[in-house]
Design a protein around this motif. Sequence first.
Motif, PDB file in Angstrom:
ATOM      1  N   LEU A 111       0.814  -1.214   0.000  1.00 39.14           N
ATOM      2  CA  LEU A 111       0.000   0.000   0.000  1.00 39.14           C
ATOM      3  C   LEU A 111       0.847   1.263   0.000  1.00 39.14           C
ATOM      4  CD1 LEU A 111      -2.695  -1.080   2.623  1.00 39.14           C
ATOM      5  CD2 LEU A 111      -3.050  -0.801   0.158  1.00 39.14           C
ATOM      6  N   GLY A 112       2.153   1.113   0.119  1.00 41.94           N
ATOM      7  CA  GLY A 112       3.037   2.268   0.114  1.00 41.94           C
ATOM      8  C   GLY A 112       3.149   2.978   1.449  1.00 41.94           C
ATOM      9  N   ILE A 113       2.734   2.301   2.538  1.00 46.32           N
ATOM     10  CA  ILE A 113       2.805   2.917   3.864  1.00 46.32           C
ATOM     11  C   ILE A 113       4.183   2.721   4.480  1.00 46.32           C
ATOM     12  CG2 ILE A 113       1.813   2.931   6.190  1.00 46.32           C
ATOM     13  CD1 ILE A 113      -0.765   1.877   4.950  1.00 46.32           C
ATOM     14  N   VAL A 114       4.748   1.526   4.325  1.00 46.27           N
ATOM     15  CA  VAL A 114       6.101   1.227   4.781  1.00 46.27           C
ATOM     16  C   VAL A 114       6.906   0.708   3.596  1.00 46.27           C
ATOM     17  CG1 VAL A 114       5.349   0.705   7.133  1.00 46.27           C
ATOM     18  CG2 VAL A 114       5.533  -1.147   5.455  1.00 46.27           C
ATOM     19  N   GLU A 115       8.203   0.617   3.794  1.00 42.74           N
ATOM     20  CA  GLU A 115       9.094   0.153   2.731  1.00 42.74           C
ATOM     21  C   GLU A 115       9.820  -1.113   3.172  1.00 42.74           C
ATOM     22  OE1 GLU A 115      12.723   1.907  -0.075  1.00 42.74           O
ATOM     23  OE2 GLU A 115      11.993   3.039   1.648  1.00 42.74           O
ATOM     24  N   HIS A 116       9.849  -2.096   2.306  1.00 45.00           N
ATOM     25  CA  HIS A 116      10.571  -3.342   2.577  1.00 45.00           C
ATOM     26  C   HIS A 116      12.054  -3.089   2.339  1.00 45.00           C
ATOM     27  CE1 HIS A 116      10.949  -7.927   2.105  1.00 45.00           C
ATOM     28  NE2 HIS A 116      12.164  -7.442   1.915  1.00 45.00           N
ATOM     29  N   VAL A 117      12.859  -3.215   3.391  1.00 38.76           N
ATOM     30  CA  VAL A 117      14.304  -2.999   3.296  1.00 38.76           C
ATOM     31  C   VAL A 117      15.007  -4.238   3.814  1.00 38.76           C
ATOM     32  CG1 VAL A 117      16.264  -1.618   4.061  1.00 38.76           C
ATOM     33  CG2 VAL A 117      14.070  -0.508   3.585  1.00 38.76           C
ATOM     34  N   GLY A 118      15.857  -4.835   2.996  1.00 43.16           N
ATOM     35  CA  GLY A 118      16.592  -6.025   3.408  1.00 43.16           C
ATOM     36  C   GLY A 118      18.031  -5.705   3.725  1.00 43.16           C
ATOM     37  N   GLU A 119      18.558  -6.283   4.800  1.00 44.87           N
ATOM     38  CA  GLU A 119      19.958  -6.106   5.165  1.00 44.87           C
ATOM     39  C   GLU A 119      20.725  -7.375   4.806  1.00 44.87           C
ATOM     40  OE1 GLU A 119      20.177  -5.159   9.267  1.00 44.87           O
ATOM     41  OE2 GLU A 119      19.460  -3.105   9.006  1.00 44.87           O
TER      42      GLU A 119
END
Length: 248
Positions: A111-119
Amino acid sequence: MNAETPKAAELNLPQAFLLLATNDKDGKPVVPMYALRTTLAGAILAELDLIGAIELQGKLVRATGTAPETDFQRELELIRGKSRPHTPKRWVSMLEGRAEMQRVYEGMAALGIVEHVGEKHLGLFRTVRYPEKDHAPEAALLTKIQAALGGAPTDPAKADAETPDAGTPDATAPDAGTPAPAKADAKAPDARTTALIALLQAAGLLGKLIPAADKIRASERAKDYWPSRAVEIELRMIRLAEEEEPGI
């Protein structure tokens, strides 16, 4: 906030809880992971209860005859399919898990509320975080909670994730539940906001979000609400088990 991003009232309870329980900047939980997962399970039960899919009959959770559309159809079918009904606390312990948490996060990412960030670790993605991308839904949630309780909200990004008892409810926190008559200087919340307040208290997060909130009013707003009560019981048992673990 674009047209595709839901307003606060359109977020389901698990989404609303995770959004408020996540650091805006680094995307990490601001409560211990066990408290995050346990309260999320309670939020799923609360969501199903709010839409009329389940109800508490005596001391047991049962599916109702209605079949409303829900993002938590798998959990609903699990409850409906049990030959013997379980207590709320039992369902909280059965529904909590990493998969449920990631599914709700990914829904908000879509939905564009949070961003998926992988480390990356040794070239492989090992850790996933969900920093905030659109602050409007969270701001709307905080405004609704503030209107119900009074007191100015704080920036959740500044919540202290290192507090040892972050998953412990305030000593003055309620047993969580149904709305009570509003005081003159507060707006009576809807059932969804009341449920969210109860869940935030159970997770020990309400005081971090609204430091100046009227705790007496919070108790009135969230009294004897069975999903959050189940969360409190489960968290208490987890903490007791950790305290009783023998030292190495």
